[in-house]
Design a protein around this motif. Structure first.
Motif, PDB file in Angstrom:
ATOM      1  N   ILE A 175      15.956   0.703  16.992  1.00 28.07           N
ATOM      2  CA  ILE A 175      15.593   1.111  18.445  1.00 28.07           C
ATOM      3  C   ILE A 175      14.515   0.435  19.053  1.00 28.07           C
ATOM      4  O   ILE A 175      14.502  -0.104  19.931  1.00 28.07           O
ATOM      5  N   ALA A 176      13.625   0.022  18.158  1.00 25.97           N
ATOM      6  CA  ALA A 176      12.398  -0.749  18.702  1.00 25.97           C
ATOM      7  C   ALA A 176      12.872  -2.085  18.965  1.00 25.97           C
ATOM      8  O   ALA A 176      12.300  -2.536  20.003  1.00 25.97           O
ATOM      9  N   ARG A 177      13.457  -2.947  18.364  1.00 26.98           N
ATOM     10  CA  ARG A 177      13.764  -4.012  18.802  1.00 26.98           C
ATOM     11  C   ARG A 177      14.612  -4.354  19.997  1.00 26.98           C
ATOM     12  O   ARG A 177      14.730  -5.071  20.656  1.00 26.98           O
ATOM     13  N   ILE A 178      15.660  -3.298  20.083  1.00 29.40           N
ATOM     14  CA  ILE A 178      16.383  -3.096  21.612  1.00 29.40           C
ATOM     15  C   ILE A 178      15.419  -3.031  22.448  1.00 29.40           C
ATOM     16  O   ILE A 178      15.543  -3.500  23.452  1.00 29.40           O
ATOM     17  N   LEU A 179      14.337  -1.975  22.686  1.00 28.24           N
ATOM     18  CA  LEU A 179      13.622  -1.866  23.522  1.00 28.24           C
ATOM     19  C   LEU A 179      12.651  -3.099  23.632  1.00 28.24           C
ATOM     20  O   LEU A 179      12.461  -3.260  24.949  1.00 28.24           O
ATOM     21  N   ALA A 180      12.243  -3.540  22.692  1.00 24.67           N
ATOM     22  CA  ALA A 180      11.134  -4.616  22.615  1.00 24.67           C
ATOM     23  C   ALA A 180      11.807  -5.898  23.621  1.00 24.67           C
ATOM     24  O   ALA A 180      11.056  -6.532  24.274  1.00 24.67           O
ATOM     25  N   GLU A 181      13.241  -6.015  23.277  1.00 23.99           N
ATOM     26  CA  GLU A 181      13.749  -6.965  23.925  1.00 23.99           C
ATOM     27  C   GLU A 181      13.862  -7.074  25.569  1.00 23.99           C
ATOM     28  O   GLU A 181      13.660  -8.020  26.165  1.00 23.99           O
ATOM     29  N   HIS A 182      13.894  -5.802  25.828  1.00 20.77           N
ATOM     30  CA  HIS A 182      13.811  -5.558  27.471  1.00 20.77           C
ATOM     31  C   HIS A 182      12.648  -5.291  27.942  1.00 20.77           C
ATOM     32  O   HIS A 182      12.246  -5.428  29.334  1.00 20.77           O
ATOM     33  N   LEU A 183      11.543  -4.811  27.176  1.00 23.69           N
ATOM     34  CA  LEU A 183      10.150  -4.248  27.683  1.00 23.69           C
ATOM     35  C   LEU A 183       9.481  -5.463  28.059  1.00 23.69           C
ATOM     36  O   LEU A 183       8.741  -5.841  29.119  1.00 23.69           O
ATOM     37  N   LYS A 184       9.743  -6.698  27.680  1.00 22.46           N
ATOM     38  CA  LYS A 184       8.915  -8.023  27.771  1.00 22.46           C
ATOM     39  C   LYS A 184       9.284  -8.379  28.986  1.00 22.46           C
ATOM     40  O   LYS A 184       8.326  -9.086  29.847  1.00 22.46           O
ATOM     41  N   ASP A 185      10.499  -8.170  29.641  1.00 19.56           N
ATOM     42  CA  ASP A 185      10.764  -8.377  31.116  1.00 19.56           C
ATOM     43  C   ASP A 185       9.787  -7.556  31.904  1.00 19.56           C
ATOM     44  O   ASP A 185       9.434  -7.886  33.147  1.00 19.56           O
ATOM     45  N   GLU A 186       9.776  -6.195  31.593  1.00 21.16           N
ATOM     46  CA  GLU A 186       9.069  -5.437  32.625  1.00 21.16           C
ATOM     47  C   GLU A 186       7.806  -5.372  32.613  1.00 21.16           C
ATOM     48  O   GLU A 186       6.905  -5.161  33.613  1.00 21.16           O
ATOM     49  N   LEU A 187       7.196  -5.933  31.442  1.00 20.26           N
ATOM     50  CA  LEU A 187       5.760  -5.841  31.166  1.00 20.26           C
ATOM     51  C   LEU A 187       5.175  -7.247  31.500  1.00 20.26           C
ATOM     52  O   LEU A 187       3.926  -7.221  31.822  1.00 20.26           O
ATOM     53  N   GLY A 188       5.999  -8.109  31.496  1.00 19.45           N
ATOM     54  CA  GLY A 188       5.551  -9.652  31.770  1.00 19.45           C
ATOM     55  C   GLY A 188       4.940 -10.300  30.656  1.00 19.45           C
ATOM     56  O   GLY A 188       4.442 -11.340  30.870  1.00 19.45           O
ATOM     57  N   VAL A 189       5.161  -9.688  29.557  1.00 18.90           N
ATOM     58  CA  VAL A 189       4.381 -10.671  28.245  1.00 18.90           C
ATOM     59  C   VAL A 189       5.534  -9.996  27.138  1.00 18.90           C
ATOM     60  O   VAL A 189       6.318  -9.186  27.259  1.00 18.90           O
ATOM     61  N   PRO A 190       5.267 -11.043  25.854  1.00 16.54           N
ATOM     62  CA  PRO A 190       6.051 -10.866  24.861  1.00 16.54           C
ATOM     63  C   PRO A 190       5.765  -9.501  24.177  1.00 16.54           C
ATOM     64  O   PRO A 190       4.603  -8.987  24.178  1.00 16.54           O
ATOM     65  N   VAL A 191       6.846  -8.773  23.592  1.00  8.93           N
ATOM     66  CA  VAL A 191       6.535  -7.387  22.849  1.00  8.93           C
ATOM     67  C   VAL A 191       6.919  -7.763  21.456  1.00  8.93           C
ATOM     68  O   VAL A 191       8.354  -7.907  21.411  1.00  8.93           O
ATOM     69  N   VAL A 192       6.242  -7.580  20.564  1.00  9.98           N
ATOM     70  CA  VAL A 192       6.640  -8.072  19.216  1.00  9.98           C
ATOM     71  C   VAL A 192       6.547  -6.759  18.507  1.00  9.98           C
ATOM     72  O   VAL A 192       5.727  -5.952  18.274  1.00  9.98           O
ATOM     73  N   VAL A 193       7.533  -6.475  17.746  1.00  8.85           N
ATOM     74  CA  VAL A 193       7.949  -5.391  16.768  1.00  8.85           C
ATOM     75  C   VAL A 193       7.265  -5.684  15.367  1.00  8.85           C
ATOM     76  O   VAL A 193       7.303  -6.953  14.878  1.00  8.85           O
ATOM     77  N   GLU A 194       6.344  -4.886  15.063  1.00  7.02           N
ATOM     78  CA  GLU A 194       5.442  -5.298  13.956  1.00  7.02           C
ATOM     79  C   GLU A 194       5.445  -4.008  12.808  1.00  7.02           C
ATOM     80  O   GLU A 194       5.178  -2.888  13.263  1.00  7.02           O
ATOM     81  N   ASN A 195       6.250  -4.103  11.735  1.00 11.13           N
ATOM     82  CA  ASN A 195       6.882  -3.084  10.744  1.00 11.13           C
ATOM     83  C   ASN A 195       5.536  -2.905   9.903  1.00 11.13           C
ATOM     84  O   ASN A 195       4.975  -3.876   9.347  1.00 11.13           O
ATOM     85  N   VAL A 226      13.801   0.568  31.582  1.00 12.47           N
ATOM     86  CA  VAL A 226      14.460  -0.253  30.236  1.00 12.47           C
ATOM     87  C   VAL A 226      15.797   0.657  30.073  1.00 12.47           C
ATOM     88  O   VAL A 226      16.729   0.428  29.862  1.00 12.47           O
ATOM     89  N   ILE A 227      15.386   2.002  29.827  1.00 10.70           N
ATOM     90  CA  ILE A 227      16.295   2.828  29.209  1.00 10.70           C
ATOM     91  C   ILE A 227      17.366   3.306  30.241  1.00 10.70           C
ATOM     92  O   ILE A 227      18.555   3.736  29.949  1.00 10.70           O
ATOM     93  N   ALA A 228      17.128   2.993  31.544  1.00 14.89           N
ATOM     94  CA  ALA A 228      18.151   3.447  32.428  1.00 14.89           C
ATOM     95  C   ALA A 228      19.016   2.305  32.786  1.00 14.89           C
ATOM     96  O   ALA A 228      20.005   2.315  33.458  1.00 14.89           O
ATOM     97  N   LYS A 229      18.740   0.873  32.100  1.00 17.46           N
ATOM     98  CA  LYS A 229      19.764  -0.364  32.009  1.00 17.46           C
ATOM     99  C   LYS A 229      20.993  -0.028  31.446  1.00 17.46           C
ATOM    100  O   LYS A 229      21.067   0.811  30.203  1.00 17.46           O
ATOM    101  N   PRO A 230      22.168  -0.013  32.114  1.00 18.76           N
ATOM    102  CA  PRO A 230      23.468   0.427  31.383  1.00 18.76           C
ATOM    103  C   PRO A 230      23.558  -0.260  29.926  1.00 18.76           C
ATOM    104  O   PRO A 230      24.034   0.556  28.903  1.00 18.76           O
ATOM    105  N   LEU A 231      23.237  -1.445  29.533  1.00 21.85           N
ATOM    106  CA  LEU A 231      23.377  -2.057  28.355  1.00 21.85           C
ATOM    107  C   LEU A 231      22.439  -1.475  27.191  1.00 21.85           C
ATOM    108  O   LEU A 231      22.949  -0.875  26.330  1.00 21.85           O
ATOM    109  N   VAL A 232      21.324  -1.018  27.619  1.00 19.24           N
ATOM    110  CA  VAL A 232      20.444  -0.357  26.915  1.00 19.24           C
ATOM    111  C   VAL A 232      20.780   1.023  26.659  1.00 19.24           C
ATOM    112  O   VAL A 232      20.673   1.628  25.373  1.00 19.24           O
ATOM    113  N   HIS A 233      21.223   1.769  27.582  1.00 14.85           N
ATOM    114  CA  HIS A 233      21.468   3.080  27.477  1.00 14.85           C
ATOM    115  C   HIS A 233      22.767   2.954  26.512  1.00 14.85           C
ATOM    116  O   HIS A 233      22.794   3.853  25.933  1.00 14.85           O
TER     117      HIS A 233
END
Length: 329
Positions: A51-71, A281-288
């Protein structure tokens, strides 16, 4: 346009605030000048990580910076939560978590190293989900009654059931299921759903309790079988699987949630900007579609709504934990 069709002053104000938050998002993180770390308290390969990786992939475009998942797996998300507490409150370190780490763990561990009420700030919620009971393909059980009969016959009423973390909601569910069916079910805690799943797929353990997102893909492929889901209703992603309420196990209607949290002291403008970005992000059809296919009920929660949801869920489970006689360890 008639007067009645015009938006109200209150609606105009809400729209203006939402637009301002959305426009502020790229600016806030660009000023910080570094990527956003999205902490996950469980290993790669599990449902929360996916779930985190799906959101991170699209959040980078909305935030304007890379979003890195860190386990940061370990102790049911405790290590990730402690890392969030220690992070700078500038919006560049966030924690994606479900109910266990935020609402349950502080009630079952004497010294978790953090207090959600004072150390964290809700940044936005995005989904609820249900837990499920699954059996490995190595068992003959096709449903929960079959599993109960199999444990009584093969194990003389004793059986081991995997759970993703010690003293978690799934662990309490195992105990309650055992009480209902008069079985000696022993919860076996893992360091996340991924290693639990590996043992179930390898027929090292016959059953497990986890979230629907953890089980969905292997259930669809027939590598394991989900035999019951929590709550009053069946799930659209597995409509043939009965709910616990159908099977007579009630009292768990308050569904777990997923949300993102920031360190305490993070400016409200930053929290609102992130919440607006997450909602987009979650409103995008693909993500949803991808999140829904994993068994999530997707819906945006503002920081205030997530905070209310967390407090209500925590209070609900406080009653269950107290009634069980469990002592914090």
């Amino acid at each position: 346009m008639t007067h009645s069709a015009l938006p109200s002053r209150r609606q105009l104000l809400r729209n203006t605030v939402a637009l301002g938050a959305a426009l502020a998002a790229p600016l806030a993180w660009a000023q910080a000048g570094k990527p956003v770390r999205l902490l996950v308290g469980f290993p790669a390969g599990g449902g929360t990580d996916a779930i985190a990786r799906i959101l991170a992939e699209h959040l980078k475009d909305e935030l304007g910076v890379p979003v890195v998942v860190e386990n940061k797996p370990g102790a049911g998300g405790q290590l990730a939560a402690q890392a969030l507490k220690a992070a700078a409150p500038d919006g560049t370190t966030l924690f994606l978590s479900h109910d266990h780490t935020i609402s349950i763990l502080p009630q079952v561990v004497k010294s978790p190293g953090f207090d959600p009420a004072t150390d964290f700030a809700p940044a936005g919620g995005f989904a609820s989900f249900v837990n499920a009971f699954a059996v490995s393909a190595g068992t003959p059980a096709k449903g929960l009654p079959d599993y109960v009969a199999w444990v009584r016959e093969k194990g003389a009423g004793k059986g081991a059931v995997g759970v993703p973390a010690p003293a978690s909601t799934p662990e309490f569910l195992v105990k309650l299921i055992g009480e209902k069916y008069k079985l000696d079910l022993v919860p076996v805690p893992y360091r996340g759903s991924a290693p639990m799943m590996a043992d179930m797929l390898g027929n090292q353990i016959a059953a497990g309790v986890g979230s629907v997102p953890d089980f969905i893909e292997n259930h669809k492929s027939g590598k394991l079988r989900v035999v019951a889901v929590l709550g009053n209703h069946r799930q659209a992603v597995m409509p043939d699987v009965p709910s616990f309420a159908e099977l007579g196990l009630t009292g768990f209607e308050d569904l777990p949630y997923y949300g993102v949290f920031a360190p305490a002291g993070t400016p409200k403008a930053t929290l609102d900007a992130f919440s607006a970005a997450l909602a987009k992000v979650i409103a995008k059809p693909l993500v949803h579609e991808r999140l829904t296919a994993m068994g999530l009920s997707v819906g945006a929660m503002t920081p205030e709504q997530l905070g209310q949801r967390e407090r209500a869920y925590s209070a609900s489970w406080a009653r269950i934990i107290k009634a069980s006689g469990f002592q914090p360890q």
